[in-house]
Design a protein around this motif. Structure first.
Motif, PDB file in Angstrom:
ATOM      1  N   SER A 139       0.830  -1.208   0.000  1.00 14.63           N
ATOM      2  CA  SER A 139       0.000   0.000   0.000  1.00 14.63           C
ATOM      3  C   SER A 139       0.873   1.270   0.000  1.00 14.63           C
ATOM      4  N   SER A 140       2.115   1.142   0.487  1.00 10.99           N
ATOM      5  CA  SER A 140       3.009   2.309   0.509  1.00 10.99           C
ATOM      6  C   SER A 140       3.594   2.637  -0.860  1.00 10.99           C
ATOM      7  N   VAL A 141       3.539   1.656  -1.785  1.00 17.87           N
ATOM      8  CA  VAL A 141       4.090   1.900  -3.124  1.00 17.87           C
ATOM      9  C   VAL A 141       3.032   1.649  -4.205  1.00 17.87           C
ATOM     10  N   ALA A 174      10.398   7.369  -1.740  1.00 21.83           N
ATOM     11  CA  ALA A 174      11.780   7.694  -2.108  1.00 21.83           C
ATOM     12  C   ALA A 174      12.297   8.820  -1.218  1.00 21.83           C
ATOM     13  N   GLN A 175      11.445   9.800  -0.941  1.00 20.49           N
ATOM     14  CA  GLN A 175      11.835  10.916  -0.087  1.00 20.49           C
ATOM     15  C   GLN A 175      12.147  10.434   1.334  1.00 20.49           C
ATOM     16  N   VAL A 176      11.318   9.515   1.816  1.00 23.91           N
ATOM     17  CA  VAL A 176      11.539   8.965   3.164  1.00 23.91           C
ATOM     18  C   VAL A 176      12.886   8.232   3.208  1.00 23.91           C
ATOM     19  N   ILE A 177      13.183   7.505   2.142  1.00 26.93           N
ATOM     20  CA  ILE A 177      14.461   6.771   2.074  1.00 26.93           C
ATOM     21  C   ILE A 177      15.632   7.773   2.054  1.00 26.93           C
ATOM     22  N   GLU A 222       6.962  -7.653  -7.482  1.00 27.47           N
ATOM     23  CA  GLU A 222       8.025  -6.979  -6.731  1.00 27.47           C
ATOM     24  C   GLU A 222       9.081  -6.416  -7.681  1.00 27.47           C
ATOM     25  N   MET A 223       9.261  -7.067  -8.826  1.00 24.12           N
ATOM     26  CA  MET A 223      10.242  -6.535  -9.792  1.00 24.12           C
ATOM     27  C   MET A 223       9.768  -5.186 -10.333  1.00 24.12           C
ATOM     28  N   ILE A 224       8.464  -5.064 -10.512  1.00 26.56           N
ATOM     29  CA  ILE A 224       7.925  -3.789 -11.020  1.00 26.56           C
ATOM     30  C   ILE A 224       8.194  -2.664 -10.013  1.00 26.56           C
ATOM     31  N   SER A 225       7.827  -2.887  -8.750  1.00 26.64           N
ATOM     32  CA  SER A 225       7.980  -1.796  -7.779  1.00 26.64           C
ATOM     33  C   SER A 225       9.464  -1.455  -7.571  1.00 26.64           C
ATOM     34  N   ALA A 226      10.307  -2.497  -7.500  1.00 27.38           N
ATOM     35  CA  ALA A 226      11.742  -2.233  -7.269  1.00 27.38           C
ATOM     36  C   ALA A 226      12.353  -1.478  -8.454  1.00 27.38           C
ATOM     37  N   SER A 227      11.991  -1.894  -9.685  1.00 31.65           N
ATOM     38  CA  SER A 227      12.563  -1.207 -10.849  1.00 31.65           C
ATOM     39  C   SER A 227      12.115   0.248 -10.901  1.00 31.65           C
ATOM     40  N   LEU A 228      10.815   0.454 -10.639  1.00 37.86           N
ATOM     41  CA  LEU A 228      10.316   1.836 -10.706  1.00 37.86           C
ATOM     42  C   LEU A 228      11.015   2.727  -9.686  1.00 37.86           C
ATOM     43  N   MET A 229      11.237   2.177  -8.498  1.00 33.91           N
ATOM     44  CA  MET A 229      11.915   2.973  -7.462  1.00 33.91           C
ATOM     45  C   MET A 229      13.323   3.362  -7.935  1.00 33.91           C
ATOM     46  N   GLY A 266      19.185  11.680 -10.031  1.00 30.58           N
ATOM     47  CA  GLY A 266      20.643  11.720  -9.980  1.00 30.58           C
ATOM     48  C   GLY A 266      21.205  10.980  -8.781  1.00 30.58           C
ATOM     49  N   ILE A 267      20.407  10.092  -8.205  1.00 32.29           N
ATOM     50  CA  ILE A 267      20.888   9.348  -7.033  1.00 32.29           C
ATOM     51  C   ILE A 267      21.264   7.938  -7.456  1.00 32.29           C
ATOM     52  N   ASP A 268      22.439   7.521  -7.064  1.00 28.56           N
ATOM     53  CA  ASP A 268      22.931   6.222  -7.497  1.00 28.56           C
ATOM     54  C   ASP A 268      22.168   5.111  -6.775  1.00 28.56           C
ATOM     55  N   SER A 269      21.606   4.226  -7.579  1.00 30.17           N
ATOM     56  CA  SER A 269      20.740   3.211  -7.008  1.00 30.17           C
ATOM     57  C   SER A 269      20.735   1.992  -7.913  1.00 30.17           C
ATOM     58  N   VAL A 270      20.433   0.820  -7.367  1.00 30.44           N
ATOM     59  CA  VAL A 270      20.338  -0.362  -8.217  1.00 30.44           C
ATOM     60  C   VAL A 270      19.187  -1.233  -7.705  1.00 30.44           C
ATOM     61  N   ALA A 271      18.384  -1.744  -8.643  1.00 30.55           N
ATOM     62  CA  ALA A 271      17.306  -2.665  -8.259  1.00 30.55           C
ATOM     63  C   ALA A 271      17.767  -4.085  -8.544  1.00 30.55           C
ATOM     64  N   LEU A 272      17.564  -4.977  -7.571  1.00 31.15           N
ATOM     65  CA  LEU A 272      17.984  -6.374  -7.724  1.00 31.15           C
ATOM     66  C   LEU A 272      16.806  -7.313  -7.477  1.00 31.15           C
TER      67      LEU A 272
END
Ligand code: ASP
Ligand code: MG
Length: 395
Positions: free
Chosen positions: A11-13, A23-26, A74-81, A89-95
């Motif tokens: 529900s949070s995503v 993303a802001q909270v993170i 879960e792949m959808i939400s992780a990739s979108l994030m 411009g923030i370095d990030s990786v979805a796995l």
């Protein structure tokens, strides 16, 4: 260097706007923590919808492919994030679970985490990235994707925190764990801290805020847990080992609906088939609890037990096949008082029974553990009892 695993539920995503908010909270958390791993569930009702689609195409969808299907949520939400972070411009990786080194064992749709090989995550963290991992999934020894059972992302988060030596923070749409469900009691209080044992008891006895297996795992690996609102700006509930936390005798009232009571009569003289009956239920994967047994003056035995209402057809089939004399009672719920301080206090049961007496609420079964007392009552008495208990124990 400090590390944290932050988990956000479906529900949070649920929408891209919510993904932005999370993303802001993170990012705020990142200001005080060097290394952040994020575990996400599938957006909103995605998993439910996928199961629905699979069931439209098959009465009995293939478990392997259903797991493959569900893992995409879960792949959808992780990739979108990660896409959003990179756009900022923030370095990030979805796995995926596989890429994150999560190895699973056991049947499809209810597998367990066997081990985690965290090297990739550690490398990405060292490279300064926010690592986003899909919850709820792993890869088994045959190289197939499996899922961890509904609500399994909590378990993914705790397991990752355990291997990474991190704290685990579970963000959700409530402000933490309450003494009583705030929908039933407006003035319910938020609990600042709980023991693993109490939290596990609550999760098993119906509180929906966290998946029980993940609490058991957190306890086993001494992972500090924190449950909080997904805005990150309200103090939540800490779950840790019992130190000298000061507290009430009762810390929480939980309730569980859709309980089925089965009452079996075994008349005197017949060889008792109770053991066989319990064995057949176990073979049918029917989880039973609140077992009680009584013998009348004539020597007839009455055994009763509760199960989830969802097992009704199966229970009836098993007992009918055995030609047992039985009846089932529906529309019941189980209301439980929980508190580890109960262990060293006398008079809690007397007060609890007193409440049922004063409220004139009949109960079908009672069961106790060291730190809980549960009553089985008609569902229409459930909220009355919860509130009466809350009054009595000042919750
Ligand atoms: N998406 C999965 C489910 O709905 C896993 C989770 O949410 O934790 O059960
Ligand atoms: Mg979900």
């Amino acid at each position: 260097m400090n590390r944290v695993v932050m988990k956000f539920g479906g529900s949070s995503v649920a929408t891209t706007d919510k993904i932005r908010d999370v993303a802001q909270v993170i990012l705020n958390r990142k200001k005080t923590c060097d290394q952040v791993v994020v575990v996400l569930s599938a957006m909103g009702k995605t998993t439910d919808n996928m199961i629905k689609m699979a069931e439209e195409l098959s009465k009995n969808p293939s478990p392997r492919e259903t797991d493959l299907l569900m893992s995409t949520g879960e792949m959808i939400s992780a990739s979108l994030m990660a896409i959003h972070f990179k756009s900022l411009g923030i370095d990030s990786v979805a796995l995926t679970g596989f890429q994150a080194g999560i190895k699973s064992v056991g049947s499809h749709r209810k597998s367990k985490i066997d081990s985690i090989e965290p090297q990739r995550i550690v490398d990405e963290l060292r490279a300064g990235k926010i690592v986003i991992v899909t919850g709820f999934q792993g890869i088994n020894a045959s190289g197939d994707i499996t899922t961890l059972g509904r609500g399994g992302s909590d378990t993914s988060a705790v397991a990752l925190a355990a291997v990474l030596g991190a704290d685990c923070e579970i963000y959700t749409d409530v402000k933490g764990i309450y003494t009583v469900d705030p929908r039933v009691r407006k003035h319910a209080k938020k609990i600042d801290q709980l023991t693993y044992e109490e939290t596990l008891e609550m999760a098993n006895l119906g509180a929906k805020v966290i998946e029980p297996r993940s609490v058991a795992m957190a306890e086993r690996f001494a992972v500090p847990l924190y449950i909080a609102l997904n805005t990150g700006d309200v103090e939540g509930t800490y779950i840790r080992k019992e130190d000298d936390m000061e507290k009430n005798v009762i810390t929480n009232i939980s309730k569980k609906d859709n309980v089925l009571l089965t009452i079996v009569n075994e008349s005197f003289g017949k060889e008792s088939r109770i053991t066989e009956c319990l064995k057949n239920l176990a073979d049918g994967d029917v989880n039973i609890d609140m077992i009680s047994h009584a013998r009348d003056k004539e020597g007839n035995q009455i055994i009763s037990f509760t199960t989830d209402l969802a097992s009704k057809a199966l229970v009836e089939e098993i007992l009918s096949t055995m030609e047992m004399d039985f009846e089932v009672v529906v529309n019941l719920s189980k209301v439980s008082l929980i508190g580890s301080a109960m262990r060293n206090q006398v008079g809690v049961a007397a007060r609890a029974f007193g409440v049922l007496h004063d409220e004139k609420i009949e109960y079908y079964e009672v069961s106790t553990s060291e730190i809980s007392i549960s009553y089985l009552v008609d569902v229409d008495k459930e909220n009355q009892l919860v509130n009466a208990f809350a009054d009595e124990f000042n919750l």
